[in-house]
Enzyme design. Structure first.
Site, PDB file in Angstrom:
ATOM      1  N   SER A  46       0.828  -1.205   0.000  1.00 26.68           N
ATOM      2  CA  SER A  46       0.000   0.000   0.000  1.00 26.68           C
ATOM      3  C   SER A  46       0.863   1.255   0.000  1.00 26.68           C
ATOM      4  O   SER A  46       0.505   2.250  -0.631  1.00 26.68           O
ATOM      5  CB  SER A  46      -0.967   0.002   1.192  1.00 26.68           C
ATOM      6  OG  SER A  46      -0.276  -0.176   2.402  1.00 26.68           O
ATOM      7  N   GLU A  47       1.997   1.249   0.720  1.00 24.44           N
ATOM      8  CA  GLU A  47       2.933   2.373   0.675  1.00 24.44           C
ATOM      9  C   GLU A  47       4.377   1.911   0.816  1.00 24.44           C
ATOM     10  O   GLU A  47       4.653   0.878   1.434  1.00 24.44           O
ATOM     11  CB  GLU A  47       2.651   3.406   1.781  1.00 24.44           C
ATOM     12  CG  GLU A  47       1.501   4.341   1.495  1.00 24.44           C
ATOM     13  CD  GLU A  47       0.237   3.961   2.238  1.00 24.44           C
ATOM     14  OE1 GLU A  47      -0.791   4.620   2.019  1.00 24.44           O
ATOM     15  OE2 GLU A  47       0.277   2.987   3.017  1.00 24.44           O
ATOM     16  N   THR A  48       5.264   2.705   0.234  1.00 24.24           N
ATOM     17  CA  THR A  48       6.705   2.551   0.374  1.00 24.24           C
ATOM     18  C   THR A  48       7.265   3.919   0.731  1.00 24.24           C
ATOM     19  O   THR A  48       6.848   4.925   0.156  1.00 24.24           O
ATOM     20  CB  THR A  48       7.346   2.047  -0.935  1.00 24.24           C
ATOM     21  OG1 THR A  48       6.800   0.765  -1.264  1.00 24.24           O
ATOM     22  CG2 THR A  48       8.852   1.927  -0.817  1.00 24.24           C
ATOM     23  N   HIS A  77       0.346   4.960   8.679  1.00 21.69           N
ATOM     24  CA  HIS A  77       1.191   3.797   8.963  1.00 21.69           C
ATOM     25  C   HIS A  77       2.596   3.971   8.383  1.00 21.69           C
ATOM     26  O   HIS A  77       3.577   3.541   9.003  1.00 21.69           O
ATOM     27  CB  HIS A  77       0.480   2.491   8.547  1.00 21.69           C
ATOM     28  CG  HIS A  77       0.945   1.820   7.305  1.00 21.69           C
ATOM     29  ND1 HIS A  77       0.482   2.161   6.055  1.00 21.69           N
ATOM     30  CD2 HIS A  77       1.822   0.798   7.120  1.00 21.69           C
ATOM     31  CE1 HIS A  77       1.053   1.380   5.156  1.00 21.69           C
ATOM     32  NE2 HIS A  77       1.866   0.543   5.772  1.00 21.69           N
TER      33      HIS A  77
END
Length: 278
Positions: A46-48, A77
């Protein structure tokens, strides 16, 4: 290409692999935005995040946050997972008791709280009831009668969230969304648990068009929802929200209002350490 330190961290759960994973590149200096976006797309998370030297002398580090398709000015997060990784890798905060993260949304304070990390919720930049037409679209997208929606509000704090309040956690868990009907709306749904359930609220978040259409655990939405619900006396000043249940996760978000701040926190666990060629 350079060999750069890389961690993969599970956020918002005491149990590894039961929260929301985050990829963190610790030394991203010299990387172009296009390289960051390409790698974030490749990780398929979902994210990096990419950690950089700060440009603001008050900050401990700077972070850039990418989904598989776009850069976010702030996300929850990734903030906690990045702070966890920075500290675990030897980072020493300039301020006692706080890590100060620089991101496109400004400076974000992160503190230790009962063994957890917690960030101070950033201001909501768009807040207020949605229009009648958007409310109908939400009901269609969530496959619910409009009468089931207790309230719906814009909760924009980076991501353009809309919060939807339902009467119960059971209603939240039963949702089978029609993502096409939702259009491009980013929707977070929250409902209260009965006393003694182990969590006070149940949360689900939907991001139509993204590679992962239901996010396992979402700090930015929970930050906006806390400001909304505590501010309207629908939630106590301190509570725990569960998220990811339908996906087999065990996310727990700890919320506490203290003075003018609302702190949003959780546990993080490093699952992978290594190097990546970028």
């Amino acid at each position: 290409m350079l060999s750069r330190p890389f961690h993969q961290v599970d956020v918002f759960s005491r149990e590894p692999y039961r929260g929301n994973p985050l990829a963190v590149v610790l030394d991203a200096e010299g990387m172009a935005a296009e390289q960051m976006q390409q790698f974030a797309n490749w990780t398929n998370l979902s994210e990096t995040t990419f950690l950089l030297p700060p440009t603001d002398p008050r900050a401990d580090y700077r972070v850039r946050i990418f989904t598989g398709s776009e850069e976010f000015p702030f996300a929850g997060h990734p903030t906690l997972g990045s702070a966890h990784t920075w500290l675990e890798s030897g980072g020493v905060p300039k301020s006692d008791g706080f890590v100060v993260q620089e991101c496109a949304a400004g400076l974000i304070r992160v503190k230790h709280d009962a063994g957890r990390l917690a960030f101070a919720a950033p201001p909501v930049t768009r807040f207020g009831p949605v229009s009648a037409s958007v409310r109908l679209q939400l009901a269609d997208g969530l496959r619910l009668p409009e009468s089931r929606i207790v309230d719906a509000s814009w909760l924009v704090n980076g991501p353009e969230w809309i919060g939807v309040l339902l009467e119960s956690a059971e209603q939240v868990l039963a949702i089978e969304p029609d993502l096409a009907a939702m259009g491009g709306l980013k929707v977070g749904v929250i409902g209260p648990h009965a006393p003694g359930a182990g969590a006070d609220f149940e949360v689900r978040t939907f991001i139509p068009g993204d590679a992962m259409t239901e996010d396992p655990v979402t700090g930015s939405f929970n930050a906006g929802a806390a400001q909304w619900l505590i501010g309207s006396n629908r939630a106590p000043a301190e509570y725990v929200a569960a998220q990811g249940t339908v996906l087999g996760r065990a996310g727990r978000i700890h919320v506490a209002a203290e003075g003018d701040d609302i702190w949003v926190g959780g546990y993080s666990t490093t699952c992978i350490r290594g190097m990546v060629q970028l």
